[in-house]
Scaffold this motif. Structure first.
Motif, PDB file in Angstrom:
ATOM      1  N   LYS A 161      38.968  31.319  34.809  1.00  0.00           N
ATOM      2  CA  LYS A 161      37.709  32.089  34.782  1.00  0.00           C
ATOM      3  C   LYS A 161      36.754  31.675  35.913  1.00  0.00           C
ATOM      4  CE  LYS A 161      38.222  34.476  30.982  1.00  0.00           C
ATOM      5  NZ  LYS A 161      38.643  35.825  31.233  1.00  0.00           N
ATOM      6  N   ILE A 162      37.055  30.558  36.574  1.00  0.00           N
ATOM      7  CA  ILE A 162      36.113  30.051  37.584  1.00  0.00           C
ATOM      8  C   ILE A 162      36.316  30.781  38.917  1.00  0.00           C
ATOM      9  CG2 ILE A 162      35.349  27.995  38.866  1.00  0.00           C
ATOM     10  CD1 ILE A 162      34.655  27.954  35.846  1.00  0.00           C
ATOM     11  N   ALA A 163      35.224  31.339  39.422  1.00  0.00           N
ATOM     12  CA  ALA A 163      35.301  32.123  40.664  1.00  0.00           C
ATOM     13  C   ALA A 163      34.795  31.307  41.849  1.00  0.00           C
ATOM     14  CB  ALA A 163      34.465  33.392  40.525  1.00  0.00           C
ATOM     15  N   LEU A 164      35.261  31.704  43.010  1.00  0.00           N
ATOM     16  CA  LEU A 164      34.729  31.091  44.240  1.00  0.00           C
ATOM     17  C   LEU A 164      33.292  31.552  44.436  1.00  0.00           C
ATOM     18  CD1 LEU A 164      35.334  29.486  46.865  1.00  0.00           C
ATOM     19  CD2 LEU A 164      35.852  31.680  47.934  1.00  0.00           C
ATOM     20  N   GLU A 165      33.070  32.879  44.292  1.00  0.00           N
ATOM     21  CA  GLU A 165      31.732  33.439  44.508  1.00  0.00           C
ATOM     22  C   GLU A 165      31.509  34.543  43.479  1.00  0.00           C
ATOM     23  OE1 GLU A 165      28.845  32.701  45.617  1.00  0.00           O
ATOM     24  OE2 GLU A 165      28.862  33.070  47.772  1.00  0.00           O
ATOM     25  N   ASN A 166      31.517  35.789  43.883  1.00  0.00           N
ATOM     26  CA  ASN A 166      31.217  36.864  42.938  1.00  0.00           C
ATOM     27  C   ASN A 166      32.411  37.149  42.020  1.00  0.00           C
ATOM     28  OD1 ASN A 166      28.711  37.121  44.095  1.00  0.00           O
ATOM     29  ND2 ASN A 166      29.424  38.610  45.610  1.00  0.00           N
ATOM     30  N   ILE A 167      32.135  37.920  40.964  1.00  0.00           N
ATOM     31  CA  ILE A 167      33.205  38.262  40.034  1.00  0.00           C
ATOM     32  C   ILE A 167      34.323  38.953  40.808  1.00  0.00           C
ATOM     33  CG2 ILE A 167      33.790  39.797  38.091  1.00  0.00           C
ATOM     34  CD1 ILE A 167      31.013  39.075  36.981  1.00  0.00           C
ATOM     35  N   GLY A 168      35.562  38.568  40.485  1.00  0.00           N
ATOM     36  CA  GLY A 168      36.693  39.126  41.235  1.00  0.00           C
ATOM     37  C   GLY A 168      37.240  38.107  42.225  1.00  0.00           C
ATOM     38  N   SER A 169      36.508  37.009  42.434  1.00  0.00           N
ATOM     39  CA  SER A 169      36.998  36.004  43.380  1.00  0.00           C
ATOM     40  C   SER A 169      37.527  34.773  42.652  1.00  0.00           C
ATOM     41  CB  SER A 169      35.895  35.621  44.373  1.00  0.00           C
ATOM     42  OG  SER A 169      34.825  34.979  43.697  1.00  0.00           O
ATOM     43  N   GLU A 170      38.008  34.989  41.389  1.00  0.00           N
ATOM     44  CA  GLU A 170      38.599  33.885  40.639  1.00  0.00           C
ATOM     45  C   GLU A 170      39.796  33.369  41.449  1.00  0.00           C
ATOM     46  OE1 GLU A 170      37.867  36.854  39.365  1.00  0.00           O
ATOM     47  OE2 GLU A 170      36.162  36.328  38.105  1.00  0.00           O
ATOM     48  N   ILE A 171      40.033  32.060  41.342  1.00  0.00           N
ATOM     49  CA  ILE A 171      41.006  31.438  42.241  1.00  0.00           C
ATOM     50  C   ILE A 171      42.391  31.307  41.606  1.00  0.00           C
ATOM     51  CG2 ILE A 171      41.520  29.254  43.428  1.00  0.00           C
ATOM     52  CD1 ILE A 171      38.429  29.080  43.791  1.00  0.00           C
ATOM     53  N   LEU A 172      42.415  30.941  40.327  1.00  0.00           N
ATOM     54  CA  LEU A 172      43.700  30.693  39.665  1.00  0.00           C
ATOM     55  C   LEU A 172      44.097  31.893  38.806  1.00  0.00           C
ATOM     56  CD1 LEU A 172      42.981  27.042  38.464  1.00  0.00           C
ATOM     57  CD2 LEU A 172      44.180  27.750  40.533  1.00  0.00           C
ATOM     58  N   ILE A 173      45.416  32.098  38.688  1.00  0.00           N
ATOM     59  CA  ILE A 173      45.841  33.184  37.807  1.00  0.00           C
ATOM     60  C   ILE A 173      46.631  32.652  36.611  1.00  0.00           C
ATOM     61  CG2 ILE A 173      45.787  35.113  39.441  1.00  0.00           C
ATOM     62  CD1 ILE A 173      48.830  34.629  39.784  1.00  0.00           C
ATOM     63  N   GLY A 174      47.030  31.396  36.620  1.00  0.00           N
ATOM     64  CA  GLY A 174      47.776  30.809  35.512  1.00  0.00           C
ATOM     65  C   GLY A 174      48.480  29.564  35.988  1.00  0.00           C
ATOM     66  N   ARG A 175      49.251  28.949  35.096  1.00  0.00           N
ATOM     67  CA  ARG A 175      49.986  27.744  35.479  1.00  0.00           C
ATOM     68  C   ARG A 175      51.242  28.129  36.247  1.00  0.00           C
ATOM     69  NH1 ARG A 175      48.221  23.166  33.546  1.00  0.00           N
ATOM     70  NH2 ARG A 175      46.634  23.298  31.963  1.00  0.00           N
ATOM     71  N   THR A 176      51.679  27.275  37.149  1.00  0.00           N
ATOM     72  CA  THR A 176      52.924  27.563  37.856  1.00  0.00           C
ATOM     73  C   THR A 176      54.061  27.520  36.843  1.00  0.00           C
ATOM     74  OG1 THR A 176      53.066  25.243  38.414  1.00  0.00           O
ATOM     75  CG2 THR A 176      52.279  26.696  40.148  1.00  0.00           C
ATOM     76  N   LYS A 177      55.069  28.303  37.051  1.00  0.00           N
ATOM     77  CA  LYS A 177      56.256  28.401  36.190  1.00  0.00           C
ATOM     78  C   LYS A 177      55.949  28.958  34.799  1.00  0.00           C
ATOM     79  CE  LYS A 177      58.406  24.635  38.632  1.00  0.00           C
ATOM     80  NZ  LYS A 177      58.605  23.217  38.654  1.00  0.00           N
ATOM     81  N   GLU A 178      54.705  29.492  34.622  1.00  0.00           N
ATOM     82  CA  GLU A 178      54.369  30.073  33.325  1.00  0.00           C
ATOM     83  C   GLU A 178      54.490  31.583  33.475  1.00  0.00           C
ATOM     84  OE1 GLU A 178      50.216  29.962  31.795  1.00  0.00           O
ATOM     85  OE2 GLU A 178      51.009  28.304  30.602  1.00  0.00           O
ATOM     86  N   LYS A 179      55.065  32.269  32.467  1.00  0.00           N
ATOM     87  CA  LYS A 179      55.175  33.726  32.580  1.00  0.00           C
ATOM     88  C   LYS A 179      53.791  34.337  32.463  1.00  0.00           C
ATOM     89  CE  LYS A 179      59.837  34.483  31.080  1.00  0.00           C
ATOM     90  NZ  LYS A 179      60.641  34.538  29.881  1.00  0.00           N
ATOM     91  N   ILE A 180      53.485  35.299  33.351  1.00  0.00           N
ATOM     92  CA  ILE A 180      52.154  35.939  33.280  1.00  0.00           C
ATOM     93  C   ILE A 180      52.264  37.227  32.483  1.00  0.00           C
ATOM     94  CG2 ILE A 180      50.272  36.911  34.640  1.00  0.00           C
ATOM     95  CD1 ILE A 180      51.196  35.084  36.924  1.00  0.00           C
TER      96      ILE A 180
END
Ligand code: FAD
Length: 481
Positions: free
Chosen positions: A462-481
């Protein structure tokens, strides 16, 4: 129901919020982004101009001079770094000397009486890194440098300490006035207010168009910059301007309060719909290099740590627009606040309170108003004994998160939990500087993200670099999304 809703959390909206918190008013500051100071306020030259160049009789001239006078007190109260280092407008030939004499005369008309026209020897003595072709300069000792975003954040924090409310992620989509009450709508929320102050920067025309046929347009005018590493900090001692042109104050070379050197800006008129276009370009940055070379040939571009761009809110009227609408009662426009808007911010806020008072009648004082913002501890400025004492009190001061700027975990935690605290990686950078050094967050960015997620009790995704939409992570590596 609020008494006053201020639309726009830039330095202007935040300064107005603080001034209004001196009174018993139910005030809300509304910002479309997930942090304040994310518009023009985060990307400008950060110079508190002496005020000699706006036309005498203009609002820009009046508020710049008054704002400059107010800066020392405001920054003392809010604990915002501000250095009155003075500025030079350098002349390279006799034509330029005429221009600086005109600036001097204009400044005197505006009430600035401490300026001097100095000769080439004096310039060289104080600024040995300037090119040898300088023939003289206009010296204005009252000019200074400030951190523009910290000024906005500090104003918002102090306003909240004194009772104002802040609403982030609230993009005003439309406004309806009924029976003397404004209904202000975002995508999924409505708030009501008796008065609106429109401080929406480049969008101020759009906001005004929601209630009236706007008599002005705001065109974005882009300014691009280079920022140099602190190793270049001794390059110049004053803000160095070239002679101004019709497009603005020209390209400057100046120290920042954090001991970097800033070079820029360009002055590029954009289309009316390009209000989010803050991209830097090869051409724009090339132009800065070319122009800076006229001032000094001593720049080592290997020491550039970042480049960025901001948008001036260029009003079709040419001057600041600060007035209650003649079409819609209790709607105050504070629009077209281009440069010197930062320098003018405290004076504009003071004046807007007068407009509010004219409209509402006498305002009742907030007797518990405290003008002082709690000081932010800067670990890297302490001596060893002070550091040891702090670490003993709070071990998070013993964890250095940003190595370039020596920023500790405790400073980041404080920046998150203050009123108007940061909730994004860049928001934390603007509050206490992790990521503002040479590596630009390459090392500390992930650690700041972890601290934010932990302190805000949200998932790291949920943590973004700046404005909404600039979240950095999408999930854990090797985890099914
Ligand atoms: C290149 C450049 C150099 C400059 N240099 C200097 C300088 O050295 N000295 C100086 O005095 N001035 C300078 N200025 C001018 C100064 O930066 C501005 O005057 C000042 O930052 C304007 O602040 P603001 O609050 O009006 O606008 P902004 O900081 O843009 O704030 C407006 C806010 O309104 C919000 N908003 C917009 N629409 C909506 C909506 N629908 N709903 C909710 N919120 C909304 C935006 O997200 C934004 O946060 C410079 C400007 C530029 C671009």
């Amino acid at each position: 129901m609020y008494d006053i809703a201020i639309v726009g959390g830039g330095v202007i909206g935040c300064s107005i919020a603080r001034e209004l918190s001196r009174y018993n008013l139910n005030t809300v500051l509304i910002e479309k982004n997930n942090d304040i100071a994310t518009g023009t306020t985060k990307a400008n030259s950060a110079v508190v101009h002496a005020g000699y160049d706006a036309p005498a009789g203009s609002l820009k001239g009046k508020f710049n001079v008054r704002g400059n006078e107010m800066f020392s007190q405001v920054c003392n109260e809010l604990n915002v770094p501000f250095n009155r280092i003075g500025s030079y407008v350098i002349a390279n030939d006799e034509e330029d000397m005429k221009t600086i004499k005109d600036l001097y005369d204009n400044g005197v008309k505006l009430g600035i009486n401490d300026m001097e026209i100095i000769d080439a020897n004096e310039v060289r003595k104080n600024e040995p890194n300037l090119n040898k072709n300088v023939v003289g300069a206009l010296y204005a000792p009252s000019a200074g440098i400030v951190e523009s975003w910290e000024l906005a954040i500090a104003n918002a924090e102090n306003a909240m300490d004194n009772g104002a409310e802040l609403k982030l992620n609230f993009e005003v989509k439309n406004i309806i006035k009924n029976d003397g009450v404004f209904k202000i709508n975002s995508e999924n929320e409505v708030i009501e207010s008796k008065m609106i102050i429109n401080a929406a920067g480049v969008y101020a025309d759009k906001i005004y168009n929601m209630v009236a046929d706007s008599h002005f347009e705001i065109h974005p005018r882009k300014g691009q910059y280079f920022l140099l590493d602190k190793v270049e900090k001794d390059l110049v001692n004053h803000v160095i301007f070239q002679c101004p042109t019709k497009m603005g104050k020209g390209v400057l070379v100046a120290p920042t309060v954090d001991e970097n050197i800033i070079l820029g800006p360009t002055s590029e008129d954009l289309g009316i719909d390009e209000k989010e276009n803050v991209a830097t370009t090869f051409e724009g940055l090339g132009f800065i290099k070319e122009k800076v070379a006229i001032t000094t040939d001593k720049i080592n571009y290997r020491n550039v740590i970042t480049s960025f761009a901001g948008l001036r809110a260029e009003p079709s009227t040419g001057d600041f627009i600060i007035e209650e609408s003649d079409q819609v009662e209790k709607f105050i426009n504070v629009a077209g606040i281009k440069s010197p808007g930062l320098s003018s911010a405290p004076a504009i806020a003071e004046y807007v309170v007068e407009l509010v008072e004219n409209s509402f009648g006498n305002l009742e004082k907030n007797l518990s108003f405290n003008p002082i913002r709690r000081k932010r501890i800067k670990f890297n400025e302490l001596n060893d004994e002070e550091k040891a004492k702090l670490i003993k009190k709070d071990p998070q001061y013993g964890n250095i998160v940003c190595r370039c700027e020596t920023i500790t975990e405790a400073e980041i935690v404080d920046a998150i939990h203050r009123n108007a605290g940061g909730q994004t990686i860049n928001g934390i950078k603007r509050r206490c500087r992790p990521g503002a050094g040479r590596c630009q967050g390459g090392f500390c960015g992930p650690k700041v993200l972890e601290i934010l997620a932990r302190e805000l009790n949200v998932k790291p995704e949920k943590i973004a670099l700046e404005n909404i939409g600039s979240e950095i992570l999408i999930g854990r590596t090797k985890e099914k999304i």
